[in-house]
Design a protein around this motif. Structure first.
Motif, PDB file in Angstrom:
ATOM      1  N   SER A  92       0.833  -1.213   0.000  1.00 39.30           N
ATOM      2  CA  SER A  92       0.000   0.000   0.000  1.00 39.30           C
ATOM      3  C   SER A  92       0.862   1.255   0.000  1.00 39.30           C
ATOM      4  O   SER A  92       0.544   2.243  -0.671  1.00 39.30           O
ATOM      5  N   LEU A  93       1.968   1.217   0.759  1.00 35.98           N
ATOM      6  CA  LEU A  93       2.882   2.357   0.787  1.00 35.98           C
ATOM      7  C   LEU A  93       3.523   2.579  -0.578  1.00 35.98           C
ATOM      8  O   LEU A  93       3.643   3.724  -1.042  1.00 35.98           O
ATOM      9  N   SER A  94       3.918   1.494  -1.242  1.00 37.09           N
ATOM     10  CA  SER A  94       4.563   1.630  -2.556  1.00 37.09           C
ATOM     11  C   SER A  94       3.628   2.253  -3.580  1.00 37.09           C
ATOM     12  O   SER A  94       4.072   2.922  -4.524  1.00 37.09           O
ATOM     13  N   PHE A  95       2.325   2.033  -3.406  1.00 35.87           N
ATOM     14  CA  PHE A  95       1.336   2.620  -4.304  1.00 35.87           C
ATOM     15  C   PHE A  95       1.323   4.149  -4.198  1.00 35.87           C
ATOM     16  O   PHE A  95       1.080   4.856  -5.187  1.00 35.87           O
ATOM     17  N   LEU A  96       1.598   4.672  -3.024  1.00 34.71           N
ATOM     18  CA  LEU A  96       1.495   6.111  -2.795  1.00 34.71           C
ATOM     19  C   LEU A  96       2.721   6.898  -3.271  1.00 34.71           C
ATOM     20  O   LEU A  96       2.636   8.114  -3.477  1.00 34.71           O
ATOM     21  N   SER A 160     -12.177  -2.285  -9.531  1.00 31.88           N
ATOM     22  CA  SER A 160     -12.054  -1.540 -10.786  1.00 31.88           C
ATOM     23  C   SER A 160     -12.606  -0.131 -10.687  1.00 31.88           C
ATOM     24  O   SER A 160     -12.353   0.706 -11.554  1.00 31.88           O
ATOM     25  N   PHE A 161     -13.348   0.159  -9.625  1.00 34.23           N
ATOM     26  CA  PHE A 161     -13.895   1.492  -9.451  1.00 34.23           C
ATOM     27  C   PHE A 161     -12.841   2.500  -8.992  1.00 34.23           C
ATOM     28  O   PHE A 161     -13.120   3.697  -8.922  1.00 34.23           O
ATOM     29  N   SER A 162     -11.634   2.027  -8.664  1.00 38.79           N
ATOM     30  CA  SER A 162     -10.621   2.959  -8.166  1.00 38.79           C
ATOM     31  C   SER A 162     -10.289   4.038  -9.195  1.00 38.79           C
ATOM     32  O   SER A 162     -10.106   5.208  -8.847  1.00 38.79           O
ATOM     33  N   ILE A 186      -7.666   5.033  -0.732  1.00 41.10           N
ATOM     34  CA  ILE A 186      -7.671   3.763  -1.470  1.00 41.10           C
ATOM     35  C   ILE A 186      -6.594   2.828  -0.916  1.00 41.10           C
ATOM     36  O   ILE A 186      -6.816   1.619  -0.763  1.00 41.10           O
ATOM     37  N   ALA A 187      -5.421   3.353  -0.605  1.00 40.61           N
ATOM     38  CA  ALA A 187      -4.331   2.533  -0.071  1.00 40.61           C
ATOM     39  C   ALA A 187      -4.713   1.921   1.271  1.00 40.61           C
ATOM     40  O   ALA A 187      -4.412   0.745   1.541  1.00 40.61           O
ATOM     41  N   ILE A 188      -5.378   2.686   2.129  1.00 44.78           N
ATOM     42  CA  ILE A 188      -5.797   2.172   3.445  1.00 44.78           C
ATOM     43  C   ILE A 188      -6.834   1.063   3.281  1.00 44.78           C
ATOM     44  O   ILE A 188      -6.753   0.002   3.920  1.00 44.78           O
ATOM     45  N   LEU A 189      -7.814   1.268   2.410  1.00 43.63           N
ATOM     46  CA  LEU A 189      -8.841   0.256   2.171  1.00 43.63           C
ATOM     47  C   LEU A 189      -8.230  -1.017   1.602  1.00 43.63           C
ATOM     48  O   LEU A 189      -8.581  -2.135   2.006  1.00 43.63           O
TER      49      LEU A 189
END
Length: 475
Positions: A92-96, A160-162, A186-189
């Motif tokens: 999740s962190l890498s996504f941000l 897919s709604f992201s 989104i990352a937290i979810l």
């Protein structure tokens, strides 16, 4: 809990992982190229260098992590469940990382992309391999795998709604602050969904240890081969004609899919003006594309019980070739809604077919287990070796497209345009702009034709027609 109850729980936890993983993957692939090109104005040298280093890192980390997952007994690797549990927060962190700029200095922007891609891919590989292995090892039953495929796509409808949420929250990236805040939510979810899977999902081999060995979930350990080297296992995998056929097919599928992910918004923003299709409608379209591909897989999953996945996948390649040729010769560039429709269908088939690729890879892993008389499939090695050859497409595809677009002046157009979030305001020379639009349209049409032809040929060498063959051999 009975067998049916256990299966339902495994499906639920696997779908939780699919949803969490997809939330991040869809948004990351859709936005990172556009953000770095149009907002951070990364120089072509640094973009290409980052993709080359990304390619090299892909070639190192996928097989390495795969071998360790199947053959080493570190705590984090003891089960597929452990891998997901401990890696999820870092994923999740890498996504941000990409969405928060480090500097406007060209060198720092380049280093930012290099770090973002390598950090993302390391965690993507770690959790992605575990997800693929769970698919293979939850059950060997072909019916169960088809059910898992369909259920995971239903879960993916949520993930897919992201893209749509980000599009509307940021008004097509025009409000970048809102975009950043939404990515954090989104990352937290996503982390919460993957955490649930990491706490509760077990393979059939884990369950056997828990039932017959009377072990608790924390005492279960993935059975290791331990006696074969990395090179022995790799050679066993790559000499299989089914694996070679699949890898070539998968490479060009990833090539096509990456092109659509990274450049659909960039190309549509240039080929379709705001006067023809509004920004709101455009954002809705971008958000609905990943959603539509999941609907396709859910719809065709029952067909897989009557027609082998081999035939369904082959039908996709025939569509690519015919659809691209028809679109090119009817000059869909002059008809914005026709172009939108083609891109939607093309993306649906590209992503829908890619969603079925766990089925042949799982059968290849099972066939390997039977052939070499293993008690447990080396699923990570099969998926990791596949990634070794396929993942370079993720770098090569944008490198090729950016080089082509810049040759026709895309980089010059960005510099001459004060606000890339409003492509209708464009002082770029009109004749050069028409040439650029022409090459963009050619890429949209001819990419699927060329790639589909290669895939149709390579897929004809795949010999595993269905799971029954493996079940007979096992018996």
């Amino acid at each position: 809990m009975g067998t049916v109850g256990i299966q339902r729980k495994q499906i639920l936890t696997y779908c939780s992982l699919t949803a969490g993983f997809g939330l991040l993957n869809s948004a990351y692939n859709f936005y990172y190229v556009k953000v770095f090109l149009n907002f951070y104005h990364i120089q072509e040298f640094w973009f290409q260098l980052s993709q080359v280093l990304f390619l090299v890192w892909n070639a190192i980390n996928d097989p390495l992590l795969a071998y360790y997952s199947d053959n080493k007994n570190f705590k984090i690797l003891r089960t597929r469940r452990n891998i997901i549990l401990y890696s999820a927060p870092f994923f999740s962190l890498s996504f941000l990382i990409p969405w928060f700029p480090w500097s406007t200095n060209p060198v720092i922007v380049g280093l930012h992309l290099i770090f973002a891609l390598c950090f993302w891919d390391t965690l993507f590989t770690f959790i992605g391999l575990a997800e693929c292995c769970l698919f293979t090892e939850i059950s060997q039953d072909s019916e169960m795998r088809i059910t898992l495929t369909r259920a995971s796509q239903i879960a993916s409808l949520f993930s897919s709604f992201s893209v749509m949420v980000l599009e509307h929250a940021s008004n097509g990236l025009q409000d970048f602050k809102s975009f950043q805040v939404t990515t954090v939510l989104i990352a937290i979810l996503s982390w919460f969904l993957m955490y649930y899977c990491g706490k509760n999902c077990h393979t059939q081999y884990d369950l056997q240890q828990m039932q017959h060995g009377e072990k608790s979930p924390d005492e279960v350990c993935h059975e290791r081969t331990g006696q074969e080297s990395y090179w022995q296992q790799t050679w066993q995998i790559v000499r299989d004609i089914n694996f070679i056929s699949f890898v070539v097919t998968n490479f060009f599928q990833e090539f096509h899919q990456t092109f659509l992910y990274n450049f659909m918004a960039i190309i549509c923003d240039q080929l379709i003006s705001a006067d023809e299709i509004s920004q709101t409608a455009r954002s809705t379209f971008y958000g609905s594309v990943p959603f539509a591909s999941k609907i396709l897989v859910i719809s065709i999953a029952p067909i897989l019980r009557h027609f082998s996945y081999k035939k369904v996948i082959r039908a996709n390649f025939i569509w690519k070739i015919s659809g691209g040729l028809v679109m090119y010769y009817v000059n869909g560039n002059g008809h914005p809604w026709v172009l939108i429709g083609f891109l939607l269908i093309d993306d649906c088939f590209a992503n829908g077919t890619f969603s079925l690729f766990n089925l042949p890879l799982s059968d290849i892993a099972d066939a390997n287990m039977v052939k070499y008389n293993r008690k447990h499939p080396i699923s990570s090695m099969v998926f990791g070796t596949n990634a070794l050859f396929v993942k370079p497409a993720i770098s090569l595809s944008p490198m090729l497209v950016v080089a082509i677009l810049n040759k026709y002046g895309y980089n010059q157009m960005k510099k001459s345009t004060g606000d890339m979030t409003n492509p209708s305001v464009n002082p770029f020379n009109s004749a050069e702009l028409e040439d650029l639009k022409g090459v963009m349209f050619s890429l949209v049409c001819l990419y699927p034709v060329v790639l589909g032809t290669i895939q149709l040929l390579s897929w004809s060498f795949y010999r595993i027609s269905n799971k029954v063959e493996l079940e007979v051999k096992t018996a």
